[in-house]
Motif scaffolding. Structure first.
Motif, mmCIF file in Angstrom:
data_model
loop_
_atom_site.group_PDB
_atom_site.id
_atom_site.type_symbol
_atom_site.label_atom_id
_atom_site.label_comp_id
_atom_site.label_asym_id
_atom_site.label_seq_id
_atom_site.Cartn_x
_atom_site.Cartn_y
_atom_site.Cartn_z
ATOM 1 N N ASP A 35 0.835 -1.206 0.000
ATOM 2 C CA ASP A 35 0.000 0.000 0.000
ATOM 3 C C ASP A 35 0.870 1.256 0.000
ATOM 4 O O ASP A 35 0.572 2.231 -0.704
ATOM 5 N N ALA A 36 1.941 1.231 0.782
ATOM 6 C CA ALA A 36 2.848 2.379 0.832
ATOM 7 C C ALA A 36 3.510 2.593 -0.524
ATOM 8 O O ALA A 36 3.682 3.733 -0.974
ATOM 9 N N GLN A 37 3.856 1.511 -1.185
ATOM 10 C CA GLN A 37 4.470 1.612 -2.500
ATOM 11 C C GLN A 37 3.500 2.207 -3.514
ATOM 12 O O GLN A 37 3.865 3.076 -4.306
ATOM 13 N N ALA A 38 2.253 1.753 -3.470
ATOM 14 C CA ALA A 38 1.252 2.271 -4.399
ATOM 15 C C ALA A 38 0.972 3.743 -4.150
ATOM 16 O O ALA A 38 0.816 4.532 -5.091
ATOM 17 N N ALA A 39 0.912 4.129 -2.871
ATOM 18 C CA ALA A 39 0.617 5.524 -2.540
ATOM 19 C C ALA A 39 1.752 6.446 -2.960
ATOM 20 O O ALA A 39 1.518 7.615 -3.292
ATOM 21 N N ALA A 40 2.979 5.948 -2.973
ATOM 22 C CA ALA A 40 4.131 6.773 -3.319
ATOM 23 C C ALA A 40 4.186 7.090 -4.811
ATOM 24 O O ALA A 40 4.807 8.073 -5.220
ATOM 25 N N ARG A 41 3.569 6.253 -5.623
ATOM 26 C CA ARG A 41 3.523 6.474 -7.079
ATOM 27 C C ARG A 41 4.921 6.655 -7.668
ATOM 28 O O ARG A 41 5.180 7.593 -8.425
ATOM 29 N N THR A 42 5.795 5.755 -7.302
ATOM 30 C CA THR A 42 7.155 5.773 -7.836
ATOM 31 C C THR A 42 7.549 4.364 -8.229
ATOM 32 O O THR A 42 7.053 3.385 -7.664
ATOM 33 N N ASP A 43 8.428 4.278 -9.224
ATOM 34 C CA ASP A 43 8.932 2.976 -9.637
ATOM 35 C C ASP A 43 10.002 2.445 -8.691
ATOM 36 O O ASP A 43 10.311 1.255 -8.700
ATOM 37 N N HIS A 44 10.605 3.327 -7.914
ATOM 38 C CA HIS A 44 11.594 2.894 -6.933
ATOM 39 C C HIS A 44 10.877 2.186 -5.780
ATOM 40 O O HIS A 44 9.791 2.601 -5.369
ATOM 41 N N THR A 45 11.482 1.142 -5.261
ATOM 42 C CA THR A 45 10.818 0.338 -4.230
ATOM 43 C C THR A 45 11.205 0.734 -2.807
ATOM 44 O O THR A 45 10.978 -0.029 -1.871
ATOM 45 N N HIS A 46 11.767 1.919 -2.638
ATOM 46 C CA HIS A 46 12.133 2.353 -1.300
ATOM 47 C C HIS A 46 10.933 2.417 -0.351
ATOM 48 O O HIS A 46 11.052 1.979 0.806
ATOM 49 N N PRO A 47 9.766 2.935 -0.771
ATOM 50 C CA PRO A 47 8.629 2.957 0.160
ATOM 51 C C PRO A 47 8.249 1.560 0.642
ATOM 52 O O PRO A 47 7.947 1.359 1.819
ATOM 53 N N PHE A 48 8.279 0.597 -0.261
ATOM 54 C CA PHE A 48 7.973 -0.784 0.103
ATOM 55 C C PHE A 48 8.978 -1.302 1.132
ATOM 56 O O PHE A 48 8.599 -1.855 2.173
ATOM 57 N N GLY A 49 10.243 -1.111 0.843
ATOM 58 C CA GLY A 49 11.279 -1.643 1.719
ATOM 59 C C GLY A 49 11.273 -1.021 3.099
ATOM 60 O O GLY A 49 11.360 -1.732 4.107
ATOM 61 N N PHE A 50 11.151 0.307 3.167
ATOM 62 C CA PHE A 50 11.190 0.975 4.464
ATOM 63 C C PHE A 50 9.967 0.613 5.307
ATOM 64 O O PHE A 50 10.064 0.438 6.526
ATOM 65 N N THR A 51 8.809 0.516 4.664
ATOM 66 C CA THR A 51 7.596 0.144 5.410
ATOM 67 C C THR A 51 7.694 -1.281 5.923
ATOM 68 O O THR A 51 7.382 -1.561 7.091
#
Length: 256
Positions: A35-51
């Motif tokens: 969900d964090a990755q989708a909300a960030a709207r970026t191709d980088h997976t940093h939001p996914f990893g940090f969450t």
């Protein structure tokens, strides 16, 4: 899926529900990270990893918070709270992004395991099959972290929870068991490792686990025979996954 003798010996009659709780907590953590990755709207997976890095610990604590013998500890210098349940410290880590890597070749940590992780193995991991390494052999800088864990009883056992996942497919598989840390690169030697059944897609949730329910119902028949000491080196019997020759591979920086 039947519960193994190892799980019953480790967690008692609560083993089936604890295993389910671990699976649900991982699924929730992965859903939150996606969900964090989708909300960030970026191709980088940093939001996914940090969450995922934080939520995998938090979801375990939330799942088991109402159990009478749960303890949540936050070692000095660690940003995460660790769950100790029935004298067993649960430590989740991502070993792969996909199913191309066998859990038997899993490594823990990015490059070198953190000093805290090395201290956990040193204090609470199983007795090594080979020569007992000293703290300075494997973890020369881990002494302060070891002191931070001194509040936990020395008989605390380390239970590893290894899982494979990625931001697109979510949680692919999960395993739990006991292993020793072989070297500073994070290589593991599993003493016991078994699959955790995962909930169906979309069915994950933090299932309430009332303590009273653990004392009810029949004990499931064990699926595996115990293998301790030298017996762990004997090829597995039918029904157990065959060991795979370890092939070291560092975990991705995100989501460790």
């Amino acid at each position: 899926m039947l519960v193994s003798r190892w799980a019953l010996e480790t967690f008692g009659q609560r083993a089936p529900l604890i295993r389910q709780g671990v699976a649900d907590a991982l699924s929730v953590a992965l859903d939150n990270a996606r969900d964090a990755q989708a909300a960030a709207r970026t191709d980088h997976t940093h939001p996914f990893g940090f969450t995922l890095m934080s939520r995998k610990f938090e979801a375990l604590a939330e799942t088991f918070e109402d159990m009478g013998d749960v303890r949540v500890v936050k070692p000095a210098g660690s940003p995460h709270e660790l769950v100790v349940l029935g004298g067993k410290l649960l430590f989740p880590f991502r070993y792969a992004r996909d199913r191309s890597v066998s859990v038997m070749s899993a490594r823990i940590g990015e490059g070198r395991p953190s000093a805290l992780v090395r201290a956990l193995f040193q204090r609470f991991g199983p007795e090594p099959v080979m020569r007992q390494l000293t703290l300075h052999d494997v973890a020369p800088q881990a002494a302060p972290e070891a002191e931070a864990l001194a509040e936990l009883p020395p008989e605390t056992g380390l239970v590893l929870i290894a899982y494979a996942c990625n931001a697109h497919a979510g949680l692919l598989d999960a395993w739990w068991g006991e292993a020793e840390l072989l070297d500073r690169a994070g290589s593991l030697r599993w003493h016991h490792c078994e699959a955790i059944p995962l909930p169906a897609a979309g069915a994950a949730g933090l299932t309430p686990l009332p303590a009273a329910a653990f004392d009810q119902g029949a004990v499931p028949a064990p699926a595996l025979n115990p293998r301790t000491g030298a017996a762990r080196l004997v090829p597995p019997s039918a029904g157990e996954p065959a060991p795979v020759t370890p092939i070291t591979r560092a975990e991705a920086a995100s989501g460790e």
